[in-house]
Design a protein around this motif. Sequence first.
Motif, mmCIF file in Angstrom:
data_model
loop_
_atom_site.group_PDB
_atom_site.id
_atom_site.type_symbol
_atom_site.label_atom_id
_atom_site.label_comp_id
_atom_site.label_asym_id
_atom_site.label_seq_id
_atom_site.Cartn_x
_atom_site.Cartn_y
_atom_site.Cartn_z
ATOM 1 N N LEU A 1 0.756 3.427 -10.194
ATOM 2 C CA LEU A 1 2.280 3.158 -9.028
ATOM 3 C C LEU A 1 1.294 1.533 -8.623
ATOM 4 C CD1 LEU A 1 2.240 6.321 -6.718
ATOM 5 C CD2 LEU A 1 3.377 5.662 -8.601
ATOM 6 N N HIS A 2 0.187 1.240 -8.812
ATOM 7 C CA HIS A 2 -0.192 -0.482 -7.804
ATOM 8 C C HIS A 2 0.379 -1.939 -8.779
ATOM 9 C CE1 HIS A 2 -1.535 2.127 -4.675
ATOM 10 N NE2 HIS A 2 -1.793 2.640 -5.965
ATOM 11 N N GLY B 1 -5.136 -0.460 -0.741
ATOM 12 C CA GLY B 1 -4.492 -1.183 -1.619
ATOM 13 C C GLY B 1 -4.886 -2.112 -1.895
ATOM 14 N N PRO B 2 -6.191 -2.729 -1.708
ATOM 15 C CA PRO B 2 -6.453 -3.542 -3.103
ATOM 16 C C PRO B 2 -7.212 -3.269 -3.600
ATOM 17 C CG PRO B 2 -7.418 -3.677 -0.253
ATOM 18 C CD PRO B 2 -6.845 -2.542 -0.417
ATOM 19 N N CYS B 3 -7.962 -2.108 -3.490
ATOM 20 C CA CYS B 3 -8.190 -1.454 -5.043
ATOM 21 C C CYS B 3 -7.207 -1.132 -6.236
ATOM 22 C CB CYS B 3 -9.274 0.166 -4.951
ATOM 23 S SG CYS B 3 -10.425 -0.593 -3.944
ATOM 24 N N SER C 1 0.718 -0.940 0.039
ATOM 25 C CA SER C 1 -0.218 0.099 -0.051
ATOM 26 C C SER C 1 0.776 1.208 0.046
ATOM 27 C CB SER C 1 -0.935 0.082 1.214
ATOM 28 O OG SER C 1 0.191 -0.220 2.540
ATOM 29 N N LEU C 2 0.411 2.093 0.488
ATOM 30 C CA LEU C 2 1.267 3.774 -0.365
ATOM 31 C C LEU C 2 2.036 4.097 1.255
ATOM 32 C CD1 LEU C 2 -1.617 6.622 -1.519
ATOM 33 C CD2 LEU C 2 0.478 4.915 -2.726
ATOM 34 N N SER C 3 1.691 3.714 2.312
ATOM 35 C CA SER C 3 2.220 4.000 3.334
ATOM 36 C C SER C 3 3.067 3.067 4.119
ATOM 37 C CB SER C 3 1.439 5.757 4.301
ATOM 38 O OG SER C 3 0.256 4.547 4.629
ATOM 39 N N CYS D 1 -10.024 -3.874 3.912
ATOM 40 C CA CYS D 1 -10.143 -2.631 3.208
ATOM 41 C C CYS D 1 -8.664 -2.176 4.318
ATOM 42 C CB CYS D 1 -10.377 -1.047 2.951
ATOM 43 S SG CYS D 1 -10.075 0.204 2.097
ATOM 44 N N ASP D 2 -7.671 -1.344 3.254
ATOM 45 C CA ASP D 2 -6.439 -1.476 4.813
ATOM 46 C C ASP D 2 -6.749 0.714 4.880
ATOM 47 O OD1 ASP D 2 -5.574 0.225 2.237
ATOM 48 O OD2 ASP D 2 -4.033 -0.827 1.902
#
Length: 578
Positions: A576-577, A37-39, A2-4, A29-30
């Motif tokens: 990015l993912h 993250g999941p999406c 995830s981002l963070s 969902c995070d």
Amino acid sequence: MSLSTTKSASPPLQRGKACGNCRRRKIRCDGNRPICGPCGRTAKSAEDCEYTDTGRSRTQLLEANIVRLEARVRELESLDHRTPVALVTPYEEPRPSPPSILLSGANSPSPYSSPNNPDSLSPITPPSSSSSIEPTSEEPSLVVIKLLLQSFLPHASEFGFFLDTSRFCENALRPLPIGHHNRPAPALLSATYLWGVHLSQSDALAAHERVFLSRALQHSASNLTTDHPLKILHGLQAEILLSLYFFQANRLMEGRYHYSAAISIIMSTRMHKIRSMQDSQILPCLSFRDRALLPHPIDMIEEGEQILGFWTTYALHNCWSVALGSPMPLGFDAHGTQVDTPWPLDVNQYGHLPPDLQGSFTVQNFLNNSSINSFGEFSTLAMYAKASILFERAAYKATQCYPDMPPNEAAVFTSSFTSLNGSITRFIADLPPISQLEMTLPAVIRTIFVTHTLAHSACLHLHAIFAESDSRSRDKCVASALAIMGLIGDVDLQSFQHINPILGALWMAACQFLIDEIFRLKTLRSIWGPEGPSEEKENRSVTALERGFGALAMFSLECPLFSYQLTKIQEAYSQLHQ
């Protein structure tokens, strides 16, 4: 990842904090924003990742719009289908209609003939059916005209309206046929009606927007063939309105066409030489008005409109030439062709214009930091014009840099780059903080907001070419992008209702840089581990990016250009993912 934080390390979310997409799919969902993250693992899910704890999501807004459109469909289906529908040939020359049907009650005095400002237009009830709009007439009824002005004038400054509002209202509502010399030129009236229809909340009016657009294009194309005394000034205003109408509709080629027409008008009529000190010294026996196509103004207010018309067009070029990817000065740099027109004042200040006011090298003096105490140089509109100049010059300067420049060219570039950077820095420092404008008129706040955004965007464009190779330029770009996103939080965007379409391009550029910065930080951290950049920098960029997404989404339903820009930025972020 995830981002963070990683998925395994993410703490349980509070109830109701998950994104709407994860709730619908019933997966964990995070809570990361703007895309969890999941999406973020698939482009399709990334587009649907939205949070509702800060207001209605884009999906909910779209659903509400669908409900409204379905209601409109039912309304249309319930109409009497025996009612004839008038067909219009879009580019056919307009046929003059008999004066008796141009205005409803045209022969009787109008109670609205002398409004002091747009707010004096008392509210009226929108027409309940299309029959009251008279789409087959060359001009709608007086009641509909009043409604269209009510819709447009409070937001007119966002779309380049530079004429004196009180005078325009008074003349537009006169009980006289269209084309009469005591009313605005038909091209201007039609362009104003088009914007009024577009901004109106009336479905009955919106159903005829194509008719109003066709009429505006017809009158604009034939404007210079008329004998209206203000055909040049009003034609200029009409071209600007049409240009921004097409830009916000994401019809960029048509928008470029009309702003090019506006530029042709100011250059051919030498509007860059209004009150020129240079002209009066070179040809003292002939005034500017004697040597140009622009008629002599009847008073200071009309002369103020001419000055504002030039600067509005000049700023329009500066902004949209960059937004369209082709920054290019207008050619006002050579001696004898420079801009001498004095800085624009706010519209209500032109009744007190000094009779002996003259201008000389207005733009060059500003860029050289030699414009000291020039009359009106700190007015709201002058600061907006200056910001547009810096924005265009920064983008154009960036195009002049290329690898392996010869030493002499590199030295010239470095000198001009340093000078322009200093001008931008000084200009930003002189701007009044947005937070201190609570008691200012809404239209002024909106203009100052755009001015701030343009100034920071100028810094971003100037340094972006060196962001990868020079840490100082990269820090400048990061600070500028964060400042642009921070401005969004300093104002109540929802109260704006409608905004200058150039903001979409400015926000998009800032968002794109933040996406690149997030990718850079993530890459460095994956390489260097704990010794890499901290997550705090990345989280700060993510928070700012989320704000930019929200601003674009807020206006995307009414502005197709914003919708397109939002989609492109979301697609870039989803990469990015992957």
